[in-house]
Design an enzyme around this catalytic site. Sequence first.
Site, PDB file in Angstrom:
ATOM      1  N   HIS A 312       0.992  -0.992   0.054  1.00 56.29           N
ATOM      2  CA  HIS A 312       0.034  -0.038  -0.048  1.00 56.29           C
ATOM      3  C   HIS A 312       0.903   1.244   0.064  1.00 56.29           C
ATOM      4  CE1 HIS A 312      -3.257   2.865   1.010  1.00 56.29           C
ATOM      5  NE2 HIS A 312      -3.923   1.882   0.806  1.00 56.29           N
ATOM      6  N   ASP A 370      -7.756  -5.520   0.201  1.00 56.08           N
ATOM      7  CA  ASP A 370      -8.374  -6.483  -0.967  1.00 56.08           C
ATOM      8  C   ASP A 370      -7.841  -7.753  -0.676  1.00 56.08           C
ATOM      9  OD1 ASP A 370      -7.484  -3.485  -2.468  1.00 56.08           O
ATOM     10  OD2 ASP A 370      -9.554  -4.317  -2.607  1.00 56.08           O
TER      11      ASP A 370
HETATM   12  C1  SDX Z   1      -6.096  -0.061  -2.838  1.00 51.66           C
HETATM   13  O1  SDX Z   1      -4.573   4.691  -1.992  1.00 51.66           O
HETATM   14  C2  SDX Z   1      -5.507   3.989  -1.373  1.00 51.66           C
HETATM   15  O2  SDX Z   1      -5.877   4.152  -0.314  1.00 51.66           O
HETATM   16  C3  SDX Z   1      -6.209   2.696  -2.128  1.00 51.66           C
HETATM   17  C4  SDX Z   1      -6.999   1.724  -1.237  1.00 51.66           C
HETATM   18  C5  SDX Z   1      -8.173   2.923  -1.089  1.00 51.66           C
HETATM   19  O3  SDX Z   1      -9.239   2.455  -0.201  1.00 51.66           O
HETATM   20  O4  SDX Z   1      -8.524   3.434  -1.971  1.00 51.66           O
HETATM   21  O5  SDX Z   1      -6.435   1.328  -0.173  1.00 51.66           O
HETATM   22  C6  SDX Z   1      -7.478   0.566  -2.080  1.00 51.66           C
HETATM   23  O6  SDX Z   1      -6.076   0.461  -4.000  1.00 51.66           O
HETATM   24  C7  SDX Z   1      -5.308  -0.767  -1.983  1.00 51.66           C
HETATM   25  C8  SDX Z   1      -4.177  -1.594  -2.977  1.00 51.66           C
HETATM   26  C9  SDX Z   1      -4.754  -2.494  -3.904  1.00 51.66           C
HETATM   27  N1  SDX Z   1      -3.681  -2.787  -4.751  1.00 51.66           N
HETATM   28  C10 SDX Z   1      -3.104  -4.089  -4.589  1.00 51.66           C
HETATM   29  O7  SDX Z   1      -3.318  -4.811  -3.831  1.00 51.66           O
HETATM   30  C11 SDX Z   1      -2.335  -4.366  -5.859  1.00 51.66           C
HETATM   31  C12 SDX Z   1      -0.780  -4.897  -5.374  1.00 51.66           C
HETATM   32  N2  SDX Z   1      -0.182  -3.886  -4.650  1.00 51.66           N
HETATM   33  C13 SDX Z   1       0.944  -3.087  -5.416  1.00 51.66           C
HETATM   34  O8  SDX Z   1       0.402  -2.873  -6.915  1.00 51.66           O
HETATM   35  C14 SDX Z   1       1.324  -1.802  -4.841  1.00 51.66           C
HETATM   36  O9  SDX Z   1       1.711  -2.148  -3.498  1.00 51.66           O
HETATM   37  C15 SDX Z   1       0.530  -0.711  -4.475  1.00 51.66           C
HETATM   38  C16 SDX Z   1       0.193  -0.179  -5.940  1.00 51.66           C
HETATM   39  C17 SDX Z   1      -0.501  -0.739  -3.795  1.00 51.66           C
HETATM   40  C18 SDX Z   1       1.299   0.275  -4.030  1.00 51.66           C
HETATM   41  O10 SDX Z   1       2.399   0.630  -4.608  1.00 51.66           O
HETATM   42  P1  SDX Z   1       3.556   1.871  -4.276  1.00 51.66           P
HETATM   43  O11 SDX Z   1       3.306   2.493  -3.189  1.00 51.66           O
HETATM   44  O12 SDX Z   1       3.699   2.627  -5.626  1.00 51.66           O
HETATM   45  O13 SDX Z   1       4.764   1.064  -3.958  1.00 51.66           O
HETATM   46  P2  SDX Z   1       5.780   0.386  -5.130  1.00 51.66           P
HETATM   47  O14 SDX Z   1       5.097  -0.174  -6.229  1.00 51.66           O
HETATM   48  O15 SDX Z   1       6.886   1.649  -5.256  1.00 51.66           O
HETATM   49  O16 SDX Z   1       6.345  -0.870  -4.300  1.00 51.66           O
HETATM   50  C19 SDX Z   1       7.470  -0.438  -3.524  1.00 51.66           C
HETATM   51  C20 SDX Z   1       8.104  -1.947  -3.697  1.00 51.66           C
HETATM   52  C21 SDX Z   1       8.765  -2.367  -5.028  1.00 51.66           C
HETATM   53  O17 SDX Z   1       9.919  -3.058  -4.954  1.00 51.66           O
HETATM   54  P3  SDX Z   1      11.374  -2.424  -5.212  1.00 51.66           P
HETATM   55  O18 SDX Z   1      11.250  -1.523  -6.651  1.00 51.66           O
HETATM   56  O19 SDX Z   1      11.436  -1.699  -4.092  1.00 51.66           O
HETATM   57  O20 SDX Z   1      12.256  -3.542  -5.205  1.00 51.66           O
HETATM   58  O21 SDX Z   1       7.537  -2.971  -3.196  1.00 51.66           O
HETATM   59  C22 SDX Z   1       7.230  -3.704  -4.252  1.00 51.66           C
HETATM   60  C23 SDX Z   1       7.620  -3.198  -5.489  1.00 51.66           C
HETATM   61  O22 SDX Z   1       7.871  -3.730  -6.568  1.00 51.66           O
HETATM   62  N3  SDX Z   1       5.744  -4.192  -4.249  1.00 51.66           N
HETATM   63  C24 SDX Z   1       5.311  -5.352  -4.458  1.00 51.66           C
HETATM   64  C25 SDX Z   1       3.922  -5.532  -4.191  1.00 51.66           C
HETATM   65  N4  SDX Z   1       3.733  -4.005  -3.830  1.00 51.66           N
HETATM   66  C26 SDX Z   1       4.743  -3.376  -3.856  1.00 51.66           C
HETATM   67  N5  SDX Z   1       6.026  -6.529  -4.811  1.00 51.66           N
HETATM   68  C27 SDX Z   1       5.118  -7.683  -5.085  1.00 51.66           C
HETATM   69  N6  SDX Z   1       3.830  -7.778  -4.757  1.00 51.66           N
HETATM   70  C28 SDX Z   1       3.151  -6.491  -4.281  1.00 51.66           C
HETATM   71  N7  SDX Z   1       1.835  -6.439  -4.235  1.00 51.66           N
END
Ligand code: SDX
Length: 435
Positions: A312, A370
């Site tokens: 998140h 989720d």
């Molecule tokens: C919702 O914003 C809100 O409040 C949203 C929400 C709401 O109520 O409105 O809470 C609802 O959208 C919840 C989130 C649902 N999405 C998912 O579950 C999809 C999977 N999650 C990721 O796509 C991700 O965690 C995000 C999009 C939710 C957040 O992404 P960020 O903040 O941009 O973080 P990032 O992508 O920069 O990740 C940081 C690191 C990265 O690795 P490095 O580059 O540091 O090596 O963490 C990794 C990412 O690759 N990472 C994950 C991951 N989420 C982040 N790796 C594997 N699986 C994941 N789910």
Amino acid sequence: MSNELKATLTFSDGSPGAEFPVYSGTIGPDVIDIRKLYAQTGKFTFDPGFMSTAACESAITYIDGDKGELLYRGYPIEELAVSCDYLETCYLLLHGELPSADQKSRFVTSVTYHTMVHEQMTRFFQGFRRDAHPMAVLCGSVGAMSAFYHDSLDIYNLEHRYISAIRLIAKMPTLVAMAYKYSIGQPFVYPRNDLGYSANFMRMMFANPCEEYKVNDVLVRALDRILILHADHEQNASTSTVRLAGSSGANPFACIAAGVATLWGPAHGGANEACLLMLNELQAQGGADKIGDFIAKVKDKHSGVKLMGFGHRVYKNFDPRAKLMRETCYEVLNELGLQDDPLFKLAMTLEKVALEDDYFVTRKLYPNVDFYSGIVQKALGIPTDLFTCIFALARTVGWIANWNEMISDPDQKIGRPRQLFKGNVRRQVLPIGQR
Ligand code: SDX
């Protein structure tokens, strides 16, 4: 806003710097007011994902990502989910205070008597293929509401804004249920004024003309709690979209349709559907025995595989909604005699493995709302491709509360970000023979 603390900007090449006021909220990080930065320095800030940008001032919802805390108008989500129902929470988000018994009764009556949609909207649905994704149908039908409700489109008229809010909150369940019924070829079920909000939705979803529909109070309460957990969440992507759309003066139905469209993405509200598909696929490949291989794929950057329902932008601790959703899972599965639901067991094993894995621990990746919501919605009989519609249904009140707050701000301006331009500088068009 009063301020004493200042932020001073200097440039290493000695070009003229600037000083900016720093403001404090009631809680949460301070902000540096950079509105005069471009005028004073000729430079923009650069923050494409809004990683460090407060786009507005708000009093609606507060999240402490480190503590895993979520407050709606100051009330902890854990208390609201147990002590209130969804319409009470809607009243709170819209008005800033929980309703008295009389205020609640009047609010519920207003919503109840607006649950029907214009009969001509039923024809609107005929234009979609039966196998259209319900979110495509919802984007279209919510936007189409501005073609039916001309009498409440003046966004600077408080009465118009209020009736639009009531209409949207009241009609979203009807539209979502209609999208579902249309997809399975069953007749639309009209709302009933003698049922509560969530019971009405369950009946519109699952009743049919051939038999009486029996409301299951435990399942209705579970759905109501799911709606509370999804009602608002600060300036997430879809809420920010609604604010930006509203800043141009677009009507409320168009703004909410923009929010629905944004929520659809798998990185946002589409994650619950993607998470259940991920669990189903893992189950089909061998279940818990295959978790190690799956996690290895997630950790391999080139695989493009993410652990859906994890991570998140704000929460760097447990999403409090995920804990409440897991409890709701237990309640619903026990009520339905599905304690041994394989997907729920697989999800809990996957959560345990991930929370002990350094890749997730070092990146502070925890289950979000989720991760479990798909399992409990599936147990309620809601089809996977309808999960994000339920999220949109619940979030409509949060979008409207933010939209109202923005419209009521006397300093409100149209949102118009700038850019770091990396394209071609001015050049001449050559005749085609010379290109
Ligand atoms: C919702 O914003 C809100 O409040 C949203 C929400 C709401 O109520 O409105 O809470 C609802 O959208 C919840 C989130 C649902 N999405 C998912 O579950 C999809 C999977 N999650 C990721 O796509 C991700 O965690 C995000 C999009 C939710 C957040 O992404 P960020 O903040 O941009 O973080 P990032 O992508 O920069 O990740 C940081 C690191 C990265 O690795 P490095 O580059 O540091 O090596 O963490 C990794 C990412 O690759 N990472 C994950 C991951 N989420 C982040 N790796 C594997 N699986 C994941 N789910």
